[in-house]
Write a protein that holds these residues in place. Structure first.
Motif, short mmCIF file in Angstrom:
data_model
loop_
_atom_site.label_atom_id
_atom_site.label_comp_id
_atom_site.label_asym_id
_atom_site.label_seq_id
_atom_site.Cartn_x
_atom_site.Cartn_y
_atom_site.Cartn_z
N UNK A 1 0.84 -1.20 0.00
CA UNK A 1 0.00 0.00 0.00
C UNK A 1 0.88 1.25 0.00
N UNK A 2 1.94 1.21 0.82
CA UNK A 2 2.84 2.36 0.87
C UNK A 2 3.51 2.59 -0.48
N UNK A 3 3.88 1.50 -1.09
CA UNK A 3 4.55 1.58 -2.39
C UNK A 3 3.64 2.22 -3.43
N UNK A 4 2.38 1.80 -3.41
CA UNK A 4 1.40 2.36 -4.33
C UNK A 4 1.27 3.86 -4.12
N UNK B 1 -6.37 14.02 -14.57
CA UNK B 1 -5.77 14.97 -13.65
C UNK B 1 -6.75 16.04 -13.18
N UNK B 2 -7.92 16.11 -13.82
CA UNK B 2 -8.89 17.12 -13.39
C UNK B 2 -9.71 16.64 -12.19
N UNK B 3 -9.57 15.39 -11.86
CA UNK B 3 -10.32 14.83 -10.74
C UNK B 3 -9.62 15.18 -9.42
N UNK B 4 -10.36 15.15 -8.29
CA UNK B 4 -9.70 15.34 -6.99
C UNK B 4 -8.72 14.18 -6.71
N UNK B 5 -7.71 14.46 -5.88
CA UNK B 5 -6.64 13.49 -5.63
C UNK B 5 -7.11 12.10 -5.21
N UNK B 6 -8.04 12.00 -4.22
CA UNK B 6 -8.45 10.65 -3.78
C UNK B 6 -9.02 9.84 -4.92
N UNK B 7 -9.83 10.48 -5.77
CA UNK B 7 -10.41 9.76 -6.90
C UNK B 7 -9.29 9.26 -7.82
N UNK C 1 -5.95 5.00 -9.91
CA UNK C 1 -4.61 4.46 -10.09
C UNK C 1 -4.52 3.03 -9.56
N UNK C 2 -5.09 2.85 -8.35
CA UNK C 2 -5.06 1.51 -7.75
C UNK C 2 -5.85 0.53 -8.59
N UNK C 3 -7.01 0.99 -9.07
CA UNK C 3 -7.82 0.10 -9.92
C UNK C 3 -7.02 -0.31 -11.16
N UNK C 4 -6.37 0.69 -11.74
CA UNK C 4 -5.55 0.41 -12.92
C UNK C 4 -4.49 -0.63 -12.62
#
Lengths: 338, 321, 807
Positions: free
Chosen positions: A43-46, A83-89, A94-97
């Protein structure tokens, strides 16, 4: 830092976990704890690789669209990159990808990162694996041999020679060794090929260059550990039983030395991976290391992200494997992890 | 009034209760001996008194003042009056300081003296422990074990303590050296009216040094008596067992001794009620009717302000015969 | 006797010249200190002077006509692809390279040490989290972290420094944490706290001096590693940018043209190597300088002149291997066109014969190169051999020197050849050759006169000595099991030979328990180890004979000995935890001796192990055999050790302080076990202990040892009654007895045990003995019978002086 100490520390910082698992046997409990820590590290690595793109100066969208792109084009790329989305999204995406093994596409070559990894990783793995094989097969016997010959202050000269040789070779940067080896064996003597991956002998020089430093440092550790074990009372006990020398070495010395070698073997492998990055660039070895340097030059973020994450996962997995192996070899590890 | 009173002291390390409700007192100029097997909590008591370990509960009274609640200048002043000498003379001296510098550190801290005076005082202290004053310029590695222990004593004296805790101070030394150090300690005690807490696993040394003795088992004091009484007429079976275990200089061994069986249990999981009942040769193992030992903690019932034995069935010599 | 000077009388000199301080003397006590100073001086001077001495034009000015040239008088190391001088550029890059390495290392050190120290003082849970974090970062390849960071901060010199600084900090944090956490638990820190010293003072005088050594070495290693890492980044093109250049960047340029002008890569590479070496030596020497145990060196080392010290074999080897390494790398690059060995050989021979055409340029260099090449390759070979044989050590070192001469003369000849002074070029080449020749001759002479390799004894066997002086009838036991005559253990140390066990005669009868008592350094344990042939290196054991069951083990072959001792003798050691192998099951350790010596296996072996476990009263033996030592308690482990000793039913058990590490109650139990074994199985036991009480309890006879000799041999029943050796008497009196008067001081023995390298001339105990008389100082008393079963080595008891009349 020995792994058993690490294990001890684990158990301390996962108090609730310990309570939850207290009803299991030592092995399931141990594996569960390892899995939990593996999860945390991943998780940290991600998070770290995800942040890379945001910490870097300049706008990734501009980089992707090109310097002379119009405002609309840049806006389009920004949307495409999310990149137009808020960071958490963005992070969730990214994680889903990553979960779908989709790391995005290269800004420059427009190739998918997954494809790059598939193409390039086997080469790096081949190099690092051969390197590790050399490290383990050379440094462990060498360290034990020199340790046995220099125990209790015997053969002072051998000790001096060994120390100066290993310290010099562990101070030689990989790119120097690689260059020199290439010059001697490829150019001057013309014994071995370079700059190709077609011949099976082509791996010899890169593998030697990448393993010279780890061989030196691991051999030193193994020698020290051998000296340490040989000075233990239980070796004296074994000698007092008049066991043949080979029994003393194989049964009483080797397992204890191997534990130490394995413990730092994980770290050695990490260093080896780092070395491949450089050596690949000297020998034009088409692995991940060569690609990641190209990517840094071009600020090709998806490729950097993908490769760093990939390396990270490998390192973490290897370390976990080493810990499990240690627990198998040394019965005390399991108890200490209680 | 006692120089030191310890009341109901409890010290915990994580889940381990190393010292569990211990009380004793040391009169000014007197020596209290503390004996017990390894893991009984002797050293933890020492460390709690000099505040190297934190007291979980209870009081440590120096001249009636509680150290555990003192702070600031009071605490500093009280700390300088309590000193400790450690077991291993090899590791308790800083290898990077010369003997003189080591003592000088203490003089600077606790005594208001000029440099020249301190120099004189260092020489005087070294002479007091029968060392050559010229040794002040040497480093710890140049000395033998006995000499190092003398240096440690000189360093301790530099702060002019009133109570000195001696934690196994002679157990790392050879017998001939041990005797000289013990004599030195007794001389110094007489000269400066020091109070000693003398901790050792060696009963004969404790007997020689102490006015009264506490016997510890698994974090508790099982018996506290005047030295002569304790050795002549032990009441607690564990004390009896300890005394019987010591080689007595009788060829072939003492035929009347009653050996203790088994080993000290894991202090993380002490047996319930009387902690000694799992090994006691006079307890429920030998006398099944003595169930009380398994159910009732003898420590609950005693007044610990003076000598006691924490046993439901205290030994009387006649019973043994 | 004059008054001893008091401490306050002696004024230590306030000012010591720097080179006379103990720190500096220790710093220089080995060649590495000297080398470190020398190399660091050169580096420092180069870094300071290079930018001043060299103009920008010299370094940057292109000259395309003279590009990629080899070494010449104008360009000592040749030119690069733009015709610039390689040497000048390498020197010019020194300050920047060092600056980058030092700032990256400095950053890593500051971040790392701070993080480590803070971690050490964090409360429990937080500390574990921090440690775990450090570990994770540590497991990650540093260079990869750096590359990633470079991607974030941008490719520049500053970026590289920052990236390396951060990437290297976890390993330094780990070291700092370990040191800080380790030191905090030490006794002397605890004692400083108890003494009430302030935290500031404890840190400054107690903690820092004790970890400084390691911190300095680690910091210097980190600097060397940072240099390599920054160069690696520059090499990859991720470091220094634009017109700036450091060594790493020079190497990048060089690698591209490696085949044309090897020196282009080699020169900066050598600079990196030398810097790394300097830092390594510096760390080693500083660590030595800071260690006070080396400030007062033994007289023998001090008394050797600096010349002897610096030209000891270690120095030779160090310089030899350094030269070898340089030769190894330099070798192929000097002159690619001269690589054809035939051509070199022919011209070389022609020149030496004086028949060559002198107008041929660079002939001198050809010859020198030939010498250099052959010399270096031979040296390389011998260098490897020298690791295994003492003989090749000097050979290797001298050949290294030859290479040096060759290389030197090569350079000179190139310079001279270019300035058309061919005669001088040839002369220098010849000089190199002849010096090499002389060195070789000297060397061969020395190698063959070196006998030191053959005079060393092996410690693993007992060397039989002449039996001429053996007194046979001296002892007569009814059924002797073990007879030892003239057992001596000798250590040849640099400061002289010592004999911690000196000419011991002893007999053990079958079924006896004999105690050996003495203080530390009396040689009691070494006697036991010598009998079991386990004396540590470099001890040498000799004896007239050692007969076990009538067979002399000093004259047995290794194979016989292994079988014989393996089945007849067993040993039990002091610390049962460390004496059992933690990685092997108790069952495995119990059964391996009979498996080897008696070729037992399977059921028989298992039954035997169960029997032996029962003998030492370990219950649930079946389960216990499958457990590991850490699952046993202390007393149980010692029982297991005894069971292990009993496996082959030995006739003799040597127990070396078997109860010292145990609590009294356990000690009593172990003593009972030993006694029972002796009574039931008739095993002879030799019990070594410092505790005379234990010995009296179990033994029938006791041997008292002092300074490597047996001073008394007496039955235990007589020990407390008859006249004894004064040492035995004092030893017994020093133990506080249970019925002693507590108001009287204990009888202590004045003085302390003698140093083995400085034994008094006569009786070793004389300086401490209260009955001492004149003869005691003159001659050593022999061990003589005063009664049938009582031997004493004391003139007072055997031949009392006239004035000391018997009762």
């Amino acid at each position: 830092m020995t792994s058993s100490q690490a294990l001890q520390r684990h158990s301390a910082d996962s108090g609730t976990l310990a309570r939850l698992t207290s009803r299991l046997g030592p092995w399931p409990r141990f594996l569960l704890k390892r899995a939990a820590s593996l999860f945390v590290v991943l998780a940290m690595l991600l998070a770290l690789t995800f942040l890379l793109i945001h910490l870097a100066p300049g706008d990734p969208a501009v980089r992707k669209a090109g310097i002379d792109a119009s405002a609309e084009q840049i806006e389009f790329e920004r949307k495409a990159l999310g990149l137009d989305q808020p960071l958490p999204i963005q992070f969730i995406r990214y994680v889903q990808g990553v979960a779908r093994l989709d790391f995005g596409t290269s800004f420059i070559t427009k190739q998918s990162v997954t494809e790059i990894l598939q193409q390039r990783f086997p080469r790096t793995f081949q190099l690092a694996g051969t390197g590790l094989l050399i490290v383990m097969t050379v440094s462990v016997p060498l360290g034990i041999l020199v340790g046995a010959l220099t125990r209790e202050g015997r053969n002072r000269r051998l000790e001096v020679a060994f120390m100066s040789l290993t310290s010099t070779s562990s101070a030689l940067p990989e790119f120097l060794t690689a260059t020199f080896l290439a010059f001697i064996f490829a150019v001057t003597l013309n014994w071995l090929p370079v700059g190709t991956t077609q011949k099976s002998t082509a791996i010899i020089l890169p593998a030697i260059s990448v393993s010279l430093r780890p061989v030196a440092s691991l051999a030193r550790v193994v020698r020290l550990e051998t000296l340490n074990v040989l000075a233990q009372d239980y070796i004296r006990t074994a000698r007092s039983k008049r066991l043949p020398t080979y029994v003393i070495f194989t049964r009483h010395l080797l397992p204890n030395v191997l534990t130490a070698a394995l413990t730092i073997g994980g770290l050695v492998f990490a260093g080896l991976l780092g070395g491949t990055v450089i050596v690949e660039n000297v020998f034009a070895w088409p692995g991940l290391g060569q690609r990641v340097v190209d990517a840094v030059f071009n600020l090709d973020y998806p490729v950097i992200q993908g490769i760093v994450l990939y390396f990270g996962v490998i390192v973490v997995l290897i370390n976990t494997a080493v810990d499990i192996l240690l627990a198998l070899v040394d019965p005390r590890t399991l108890v200490l992890s209680e | 009034m006692n120089k030191l009173d310890v009341r109901d002291l409890v010290v915990r390390y994580g889940r381990l209760t190393a010292v569990d409700g211990v009380s004793f007192g040391i009169p000014a100029g007197g020596t209290l001996g503390l004996v017990g097997e390894s893991g009984s909590g002797k050293s933890t008591i020492a460390r709690a008194i000099v505040q190297l370990a934190k007291a979980g509960r209870g009081q440590i009274l120096l001249d009636g003042m509680d150290i555990t609640v003192a702070h600031g200048a009071d605490l500093n002043e009280m700390r300088s009056r309590i000193q400790m000498i450690f077991q291993d003379p090899y590791s308790s001296l800083n290898p990077r300081l010369s003997v003189g510098a080591m003592i000088d550190e203490v003089l600077r801290r606790h005594r208001n003296m000029k440099a020249a005076q301190r120099r004189l005082e260092i020489g005087r202290l070294l002479e007091m422990v029968a060392l050559d004053p010229l040794f002040a310029d040497r480093y710890p590695h140049q000395f033998s074990g006995g000499q190092r222990q003398r240096i440690a004593i000189a360093r301790t004296l530099a702060s002019q303590p009133e109570l000195v805790i001696l934690d196994e101070v002679v157990s790392a030394l050879d017998v001939s050296v041990q005797a000289a150090i013990l004599n030195l300690l007794r001389d110094l005690q007489r000269e400066f009216r020091l109070s000693f807490l003398f901790i050792s696993h060696d009963l004969s040394v404790v007997r020689y040094m102490s006015d009264s003795v506490c016997v510890m088992y698994l974090g508790q004091i099982v018996e506290w008596k005047e030295t002569e009484d304790l050795f002549r007429q032990p009441e607690h079976p564990y004390t009896q067992g300890l005394i019987d275990s010591i080689p007595k200089m009788i060829a072939g061994g003492d035929p009347n001794r009653i050996p203790l069986r088994g080993e000290i249990p894991d202090p993380h999981f002490p047996p319930p009620a009387c902690r000694f009942h799992t090994r006691c040769p006079f307890g429920p193992l030998a006398h099944p009717e003595r169930n009380r030992c398994r159910e009732d903690d003898p420590h609950r019932l005693i007044d610990k302000s003076e000598h006691y034995a924490a046993c439901h069935f205290p030994l009387v010599r006649q019973e043994l015969a | 006797m004059s008054r001893a000077p008091a401490y306050s009388d002696v004024q230590a000199p306030i000012y010591l010249a720097f080179w006379r301080t103990p720190f500096f003397r220790a710093f220089l006590s080995s060649p590495s200190g000297f080398l470190a100073l020398f190399l660091a001086g050169i580096l420092f001077a180069t870094a300071l002077l290079a930018p001043l001495a060299l103009t920008k034009e010299e370094v940057y000015q292109r000259n395309v006509r003279r590009r990629l040239e080899g070494p010449s008088a104008d360009h000592i190391l040749g030119t690069d692809n733009l015709g610039r001088d390689i040497l000048k550029r390498t020197l010019y890059a020194t300050p920047l390279s060092l600056q980058l390495a030092l700032s990256a290392a400095g950053m890593a050190i500051v971040i790392g040490f701070a993080a480590g120290a803070v971690t050490a003082y964090l409360p429990g849970r937080l500390r574990n989290v921090a440690l775990r974090l450090i570990e994770i970062m540590l497991a990650f390849p540093g260079i990869l972290i750096a590359i990633m960071l470079v991607a974030v901060v941008g490719t520049s010199a500053e970026g590289a420094v920052l990236a390396i600084g951060i990437a290297f900090s976890p390993s330094l944090a780990r070291v700092a944490y370990t040191l800080a956490a380790g030191v905090a638990g030490l006794d002397y820190i605890a004692s400083a706290r108890v003494l009430g010293l302030s935290s500031r003072r404890i840190v400054a005088r107690y903690i820092i001096p004790n970890i400084a050594e390691t911190l300095i070495v680690v910091s210097l290693n980190a600097t060397a590693a940072a240099l390599v890492a920054v160069s690696s980044l520059s090499f990859l093109g991720l470091g220094v940018q634009g017109t700036q250049f450091d060594w790493g960047r020079l190497i990048t340029e060089g690698v591209l043209r490696l085949y044309q002008v090897p020196l282009l890569a080699l020169a900066p590479a050598t600079a990196i190597g030398i810097t790394g070496l300097t830092l390594g030596y510096l760390g080693e020497a500083l660590a030595r300088g800071l260690n006070p145990t080396l400030w007062t060196q033994t007289a023998s080392v001090q008394s050797r002149s600096w010349l002897q010290r610096y030209f000891s074999s270690e120095t030779m080897l160090l310089s030899g291997s350094a030269l070898l390494l340089i030769a190894f790398y330099f070798l192929p690059w000097f002159s690619p066109d001269a690589l054809d060995p035939n051509r070199t050989l022919v011209t070389g021979a022609a020149i030496l014969a004086g028949r060559a055409n002198l107008t041929e340029t660079a002939i001198g260099s050809q010859v020198a190169l030939l010498l250099l090449r052959t010399g270096a390759w031979i040296a390389l070979l011998l260098g490897f051999l020298s690791y295994f044989s003492l003989r090749f050590r000097r050979l290797c070192a001298y050949l290294g020197l030859i290479c040096g001469f060759g290389a030197g003369s090569y350079f000179v000849s190139i310079l001279l050849a270019d300035s058309t002074n061919l005669g001088a070029a040839l002369a220098s080449a010849r000089l190199g050759f002849y010096l090499g020749l002389i060195a070789t001759i000297l060397l061969i002479a020395q190698v063959f006169s070196d006998k030191s390799a053959t005079t060393r004894g092996s410690h693993n066997v007992i060397h039989p000595t002449s039996q001429a002086s053996v007194v046979e009838a001296d002892m007569s036991l009814p059924r002797p099991l073990l007879q030892v005559r003239g057992l001596t253990v000798r250590f040849d140390l640099e400061s002289g030979a010592i004999a911690p066990v000196n000419d011991i005669n002893l007999d053990l009868a079958e079924g006896e328990i004999v105690g050996v008592v003495g203080e530390s350094g009396s040689g009691k344990s070494l006697t036991a180890l010598a009998l079991a042939q386990l004396v540590p290196h470099p001890g040498i054991v000799s004896a007239h004979y050692v007969r076990l069951r009538g067979e002399d083990i000093t004259r047995m072959s290794a194979g016989q000995l292994r079988y014989f001792l393996g089945s007849e003798m067993a040993m039990i050691f002091q610390d049962p935890m460390s004496s059992l192998n933690p990685a092997l099951k108790i069952g495995t350790q119990l059964t391996e001796a009979p498996r080897v010596h008696r070729r037992l296996s399977g059921k028989d072996l298992h039954r035997l192990a169960l029997d032996r476990m029962a003998d030492v009263h370990i219950s649930a033996a079946e389960r216990r055999l499958r457990q590991y030592p850490h699952e046993f308690s202390g007393g149980m482990r010692q029982r297991a050790m005894i069971a292990m000793g009993l496996m082959n039913s030995p006739s003799l058990i040597i127990a070396d302080e078997p109860t010292t590490a145990l609590d009294v109650t356990i000690q009593a139990q172990i003593i009972d076990v030993l006694r029972e074994i002796n009574q039931e199985q008739g095993t002879t036991i030799m019990l070594i202990s410092h505790d005379i009480g234990v010995i009296v309890e179990i033994c029938s006879r006791v041997l008292v040892m002092y300074a490597g000799r047996i001073v008394e041999d007496v039955k235990v029943t007589d020990l407390l009654t008859t006249d004894k050796h004064p040492y035995t008497e004092a030893l017994i009196a020093a133990v506080p007895a249970f019925d002693s008067n507590r108001d009287e001081p204990l009888a202590s023995i004045p003085g302390r045990p003698p140093d083995l390298d400085n034994l008094p001339a006569g009786c070793a105990f004389a300086p401490r003995c209260k009955y001492v008389f004149e003869r005691c100082h003159r001659e050593a008393p022999p061990l003589l019978h005063v009664e049938e079963t009582h031997r004493i080595a004391c003139f007072l008891r055997t031949e009392p002086p006239a004035e000391a009349t018997r009762e």
